[in-house]
Each structure stands twice: as C-alpha cells, then as structure tokens.
Design a protein around this motif. Sequence first.
Motif, PDB file in Angstrom:
ATOM      1  N   LYS A   1      44.149 -40.666  -6.578  1.00 51.29           N
ATOM      2  CA  LYS A   1      43.541 -41.721  -5.778  1.00 51.29           C
ATOM      3  C   LYS A   1      44.370 -43.009  -5.788  1.00 51.29           C
ATOM      4  O   LYS A   1      44.460 -43.682  -4.769  1.00 51.29           O
ATOM      5  CB  LYS A   1      42.127 -42.005  -6.314  1.00 51.29           C
ATOM      6  CG  LYS A   1      41.365 -43.053  -5.520  1.00 51.29           C
ATOM      7  CD  LYS A   1      39.883 -43.078  -5.869  1.00 51.29           C
ATOM      8  CE  LYS A   1      39.159 -44.142  -5.045  1.00 51.29           C
ATOM      9  NZ  LYS A   1      37.747 -44.263  -5.444  1.00 51.29           N
ATOM     10  N   TYR A   2      44.964 -43.326  -6.951  1.00 48.90           N
ATOM     11  CA  TYR A   2      45.550 -44.663  -7.087  1.00 48.90           C
ATOM     12  C   TYR A   2      47.063 -44.742  -7.163  1.00 48.90           C
ATOM     13  O   TYR A   2      47.620 -45.837  -7.036  1.00 48.90           O
ATOM     14  CB  TYR A   2      44.932 -45.379  -8.294  1.00 48.90           C
ATOM     15  CG  TYR A   2      43.491 -45.732  -8.083  1.00 48.90           C
ATOM     16  CD1 TYR A   2      43.134 -46.720  -7.156  1.00 48.90           C
ATOM     17  CD2 TYR A   2      42.470 -45.083  -8.772  1.00 48.90           C
ATOM     18  CE1 TYR A   2      41.810 -47.048  -6.944  1.00 48.90           C
ATOM     19  CE2 TYR A   2      41.136 -45.401  -8.561  1.00 48.90           C
ATOM     20  CZ  TYR A   2      40.811 -46.388  -7.638  1.00 48.90           C
ATOM     21  OH  TYR A   2      39.505 -46.718  -7.412  1.00 48.90           O
TER      22      TYR A   2
ATOM     23  N   GLU B   1      48.271 -54.906 -15.029  1.00 45.02           N
ATOM     24  CA  GLU B   1      48.657 -55.434 -13.723  1.00 45.02           C
ATOM     25  C   GLU B   1      50.027 -56.088 -13.843  1.00 45.02           C
ATOM     26  O   GLU B   1      50.270 -56.861 -14.773  1.00 45.02           O
ATOM     27  CB  GLU B   1      47.644 -56.480 -13.237  1.00 45.02           C
ATOM     28  CG  GLU B   1      47.989 -57.001 -11.846  1.00 45.02           C
ATOM     29  CD  GLU B   1      47.030 -58.104 -11.371  1.00 45.02           C
ATOM     30  OE1 GLU B   1      46.744 -58.151 -10.166  1.00 45.02           O
ATOM     31  OE2 GLU B   1      46.592 -58.917 -12.204  1.00 45.02           O
TER      32      GLU B   1
ATOM     33  N   GLU C   1      37.821 -47.087 -12.114  1.00 42.94           N
ATOM     34  CA  GLU C   1      37.927 -47.251 -10.647  1.00 42.94           C
ATOM     35  C   GLU C   1      37.495 -48.649 -10.207  1.00 42.94           C
ATOM     36  O   GLU C   1      38.147 -49.266  -9.369  1.00 42.94           O
ATOM     37  CB  GLU C   1      37.075 -46.189  -9.934  1.00 42.94           C
ATOM     38  CG  GLU C   1      37.663 -44.800 -10.076  1.00 42.94           C
ATOM     39  CD  GLU C   1      37.162 -43.842  -8.998  1.00 42.94           C
ATOM     40  OE1 GLU C   1      36.681 -44.318  -7.952  1.00 42.94           O
ATOM     41  OE2 GLU C   1      37.256 -42.624  -9.222  1.00 42.94           O
TER      42      GLU C   1
ATOM     43  N   LEU D   1      43.094 -54.377  -6.827  1.00 44.18           N
ATOM     44  CA  LEU D   1      43.701 -54.135  -5.514  1.00 44.18           C
ATOM     45  C   LEU D   1      43.192 -55.139  -4.484  1.00 44.18           C
ATOM     46  O   LEU D   1      43.897 -55.487  -3.539  1.00 44.18           O
ATOM     47  CB  LEU D   1      43.401 -52.701  -5.046  1.00 44.18           C
ATOM     48  CG  LEU D   1      44.192 -51.600  -5.764  1.00 44.18           C
ATOM     49  CD1 LEU D   1      43.660 -50.218  -5.396  1.00 44.18           C
ATOM     50  CD2 LEU D   1      45.683 -51.705  -5.434  1.00 44.18           C
TER      51      LEU D   1
ATOM     52  N   TYR E   1      48.839 -47.998  -8.344  1.00 45.27           N
ATOM     53  CA  TYR E   1      48.407 -47.910  -9.736  1.00 45.27           C
ATOM     54  C   TYR E   1      48.503 -46.464 -10.262  1.00 45.27           C
ATOM     55  O   TYR E   1      47.496 -45.763 -10.356  1.00 45.27           O
ATOM     56  CB  TYR E   1      46.972 -48.429  -9.894  1.00 45.27           C
ATOM     57  CG  TYR E   1      46.898 -49.929 -10.029  1.00 45.27           C
ATOM     58  CD1 TYR E   1      46.844 -50.529 -11.278  1.00 45.27           C
ATOM     59  CD2 TYR E   1      46.924 -50.736  -8.888  1.00 45.27           C
ATOM     60  CE1 TYR E   1      46.806 -51.913 -11.391  1.00 45.27           C
ATOM     61  CE2 TYR E   1      46.887 -52.116  -8.994  1.00 45.27           C
ATOM     62  CZ  TYR E   1      46.821 -52.701 -10.252  1.00 45.27           C
ATOM     63  OH  TYR E   1      46.793 -54.067 -10.376  1.00 45.27           O
TER      64      TYR E   1
ATOM     65  N   ILE F   1      47.720 -47.390 -14.826  1.00 43.99           N
ATOM     66  CA  ILE F   1      46.575 -46.902 -15.596  1.00 43.99           C
ATOM     67  C   ILE F   1      47.166 -46.119 -16.768  1.00 43.99           C
ATOM     68  O   ILE F   1      47.584 -44.975 -16.609  1.00 43.99           O
ATOM     69  CB  ILE F   1      45.654 -46.004 -14.742  1.00 43.99           C
ATOM     70  CG1 ILE F   1      45.204 -46.738 -13.470  1.00 43.99           C
ATOM     71  CG2 ILE F   1      44.457 -45.530 -15.565  1.00 43.99           C
ATOM     72  CD1 ILE F   1      44.478 -45.850 -12.446  1.00 43.99           C
TER      73      ILE F   1
ATOM     74  N   VAL G   1      40.331 -51.091 -11.108  1.00 47.11           N
ATOM     75  CA  VAL G   1      41.516 -50.990 -10.244  1.00 47.11           C
ATOM     76  C   VAL G   1      41.178 -51.469  -8.827  1.00 47.11           C
ATOM     77  O   VAL G   1      41.962 -52.193  -8.204  1.00 47.11           O
ATOM     78  CB  VAL G   1      42.081 -49.546 -10.220  1.00 47.11           C
ATOM     79  CG1 VAL G   1      43.268 -49.450  -9.262  1.00 47.11           C
ATOM     80  CG2 VAL G   1      42.516 -49.116 -11.618  1.00 47.11           C
ATOM     81  N   ASP G   2      39.989 -51.100  -8.340  1.00 45.01           N
ATOM     82  CA  ASP G   2      39.569 -51.568  -7.010  1.00 45.01           C
ATOM     83  C   ASP G   2      39.565 -53.089  -6.952  1.00 45.01           C
ATOM     84  O   ASP G   2      40.026 -53.690  -5.978  1.00 45.01           O
ATOM     85  CB  ASP G   2      38.172 -51.026  -6.663  1.00 45.01           C
ATOM     86  CG  ASP G   2      38.209 -49.539  -6.314  1.00 45.01           C
ATOM     87  OD1 ASP G   2      39.310 -49.024  -6.045  1.00 45.01           O
ATOM     88  OD2 ASP G   2      37.142 -48.896  -6.340  1.00 45.01           O
TER      89      ASP G   2
ATOM     90  N   LEU H   1      42.190 -39.763 -10.825  1.00 44.36           N
ATOM     91  CA  LEU H   1      42.569 -41.181 -10.775  1.00 44.36           C
ATOM     92  C   LEU H   1      43.991 -41.325 -10.252  1.00 44.36           C
ATOM     93  O   LEU H   1      44.281 -42.193  -9.417  1.00 44.36           O
ATOM     94  CB  LEU H   1      42.473 -41.817 -12.172  1.00 44.36           C
ATOM     95  CG  LEU H   1      41.077 -42.175 -12.680  1.00 44.36           C
ATOM     96  CD1 LEU H   1      41.162 -42.640 -14.131  1.00 44.36           C
ATOM     97  CD2 LEU H   1      40.456 -43.278 -11.818  1.00 44.36           C
ATOM     98  N   ASN H   2      44.881 -40.462 -10.740  1.00 38.52           N
ATOM     99  CA  ASN H   2      46.272 -40.544 -10.290  1.00 38.52           C
ATOM    100  C   ASN H   2      46.371 -40.235  -8.796  1.00 38.52           C
ATOM    101  O   ASN H   2      47.086 -40.921  -8.057  1.00 38.52           O
ATOM    102  CB  ASN H   2      47.151 -39.603 -11.097  1.00 38.52           C
ATOM    103  CG  ASN H   2      48.628 -39.870 -10.864  1.00 38.52           C
ATOM    104  OD1 ASN H   2      49.085 -41.005 -11.024  1.00 38.52           O
ATOM    105  ND2 ASN H   2      49.368 -38.859 -10.453  1.00 38.52           N
TER     106      ASN H   2
ATOM    107  N   LYS I   1      48.387 -46.115  -4.091  1.00 36.08           N
ATOM    108  CA  LYS I   1      47.937 -47.501  -3.853  1.00 36.08           C
ATOM    109  C   LYS I   1      48.634 -48.482  -4.799  1.00 36.08           C
ATOM    110  O   LYS I   1      48.372 -49.678  -4.754  1.00 36.08           O
ATOM    111  CB  LYS I   1      46.421 -47.589  -4.040  1.00 36.08           C
ATOM    112  CG  LYS I   1      45.646 -46.819  -2.986  1.00 36.08           C
ATOM    113  CD  LYS I   1      44.143 -46.970  -3.192  1.00 36.08           C
ATOM    114  CE  LYS I   1      43.399 -46.193  -2.107  1.00 36.08           C
ATOM    115  NZ  LYS I   1      41.951 -46.129  -2.375  1.00 36.08           N
TER     116      LYS I   1
END
Lengths: 203, 159
Positions: A83-84, A147, A177, A184, A89, A59, A180-181, A80-81, A87
């Motif tokens: 959370k992702y 990506e 979100e 993923l 990202y 991101i 990115v979701d 965001l950082n 995962k």
Amino acid sequence: MKTLKLLAVMVLAFTFSAFTINTDGNGYKVGDIATDFSLENIDGKMVSLSDYKDAKGFIVVFTCNTCPFAVAYEDRVEALNKKYADKGYPVIAIMPNNTDVKPGDNMEAMKARAKAKGFTFPYLMDKGQKIYPQYGATKTPHIYILEKTKKGNEVKYIGAIDDNYKDASQVTEKYVENAVDALLEGKEVKVKETRAIGCSIKV
Amino acid sequence: MKRILFLCLFVVFSCNDESIELKIYDYDALEPLISKEDDKVHIVNFWATWCAPCVKELPYFEVINEKYKDNDVEVLLVSLDFPKDYDKKLKPFIKNKNIKSEVVALDDTNMNRWVAMVDKDWTGAIPATIIYKGDKRKFYERSFTQEELETELKQFLSP
C-alpha cells in the motif's frame, strides 16, 4: 597475513558490539532522529535508508520468523508495503535476534520465509545486533515510522501495527496506516505511541 | 462477568478429554487478581509456551511457589498463549510439566490499553513479572535466574 588481519578486525568488531548492546530502554523517542544502517538483505545486497532517494519516509519493522506475534502480522506487514511503498513509505524489515539463540531466524531461514510468503520488502539481518538497541526495540514485532526531514529520518511513531493481533478483520484502529496517512497529508500523527505484547529480542 | 462465566463453561465443556481447567480472562477481569489487597506477597509472571526465555524461567517460579507457600507467597502465571493454542499447547504443557502454580490465560486483544495498565514502563516484551504486596509493587521486563528471583522476592518478605 591478510586473513589474520581480517580475523583480528572481526574479533575486535565483535568484542566492541558485545559491549555496545544497550537494552535498558534508552532507545529513540518520537521526535528523535533515527540512525541509518547498512544491513545485509536476503538477496545478499546491503541496504541503507539512504538508498531510497525518493522515499518520503520509512516503516521500519523489527520482526522475525520465530515469534508467533510477528508471524501473526507478517501478511499485514506485506500489505503495508504494497500500500505504501509507492506512496513513499516502504517497509524495511529488520531481524534483530541473535541467531545462535534462535537458529530459526538465521539468514537461510529468513530467505525461506520471505520466499514462502512472497515478501516484497527488504528483510535485513541486524548482524552483530548493533541497530535495534539504538532504536530501542525490545520485541518483535516493533514498528518505527520515520519521516525524511532536513535533520534526518525523524521518528514519528513507535509501537504496534494495529489493535488486534488475532484477527485482521476485527481491527478497529490501524495505528501504522493512520500514522502514515497523516504524514502523507502533512498532518500531525495523532497516536504516536502504542504498546503490544511481543517476543523479547534474543541476545 | 457474564463473559468469563461463558468462557469458563465453554472451556469446561469443550475439552472433556483434558483434566486441566483453564480460566480465561480479559484484562478487566484479570485486574483484581494482579492487585490483591491482602497480606500476601504476590508474584505475577506473564509468559507463553512459545516464549523460550519464559519457559526456561518457569521452574524458578515453581520452586518459589513450593518453597514459600507457608510464607504467604502466591505465584500466578498469566499465559499469553493464543486462544487457538489453549487446548493444543497450553493445557498439555501445564499437564506435562506438572505446573503447580496457578495458571490463568489472558485473552484481550486491546493490548495498547492493558499493557500500560499492567505497568507504565512495560514495552510489551515477555517474560515480564510483577512482585507486589499491598502498595509495594515492582515491575520487571526481564528474565530471572533462580537466585535473582529469590533476591527480589526477599525484598518483599517481612523480616
């Protein structure tokens, strides 16, 4: 002599960069492969996308200290950082402004801001302003979701973080979100581009 | 429409100490103001008090407003200041700088909707300006000098 050589190289680099800045909108479109970079982080280390061996993507957030829209979103960028990043990202923040025009965005100010807000993501200086024109960023904040693919880091989303800059609790659509979701889950990003008001990048 | 009335009333009553009256619109309410079908040349500038390049070029719009007001040229300054700053920053700014052009505020969080409606090429950076007369319309996502602004305006003035 060595310093003279170094100076000459620096002058050359500076002159070159002055002519390569391209702000006429020829940046990336969704589907393009984004360039990697090597930019200085607030901890003094150089950061490249290729450093992130385990990342599935990125991101990339063009942001700064001095733009009220960027400030309005900085807690959400941090979220965001959080959370992702795990995962796959992570957030990579890049400060694109000319710090002669905006001293409030210089490296010292970036360090202070990151410390005060407890940023857990790298906050990089686009020194020489060579990277943001390649991406086609025009304002802060301006987000590019990449990506990692065999071809390189493919642009999957360009635009805003969500649809309410004023109040995070009133957001109805979380563009970043959702994108990115989807990535993923191996799905197509539905909303690939959004627009929002931001501060023009200072050249 | 009710919402605008309410907002206007709210503004009038909430700032008795300020002589500046500020009209606040959402995009749908603003839209008719930036697409008037009359014989005038309209210059619409999107700006904010926190936007340094915007503030720098505001005097140029003021000069145009003064110089061409007899030539059927209208300047509209659309502020994108945050609502919390209307009383604190925007109104004092209008007052202190003695801004003569009409200033309105646009308060509409769904930017992804209206930025593209203002112009399909607008990425959202400010300053941004529209010059239009009837069907002829040009959009500029850039800053102007006095000369540049006047040159653009002249393309719209009848010979």
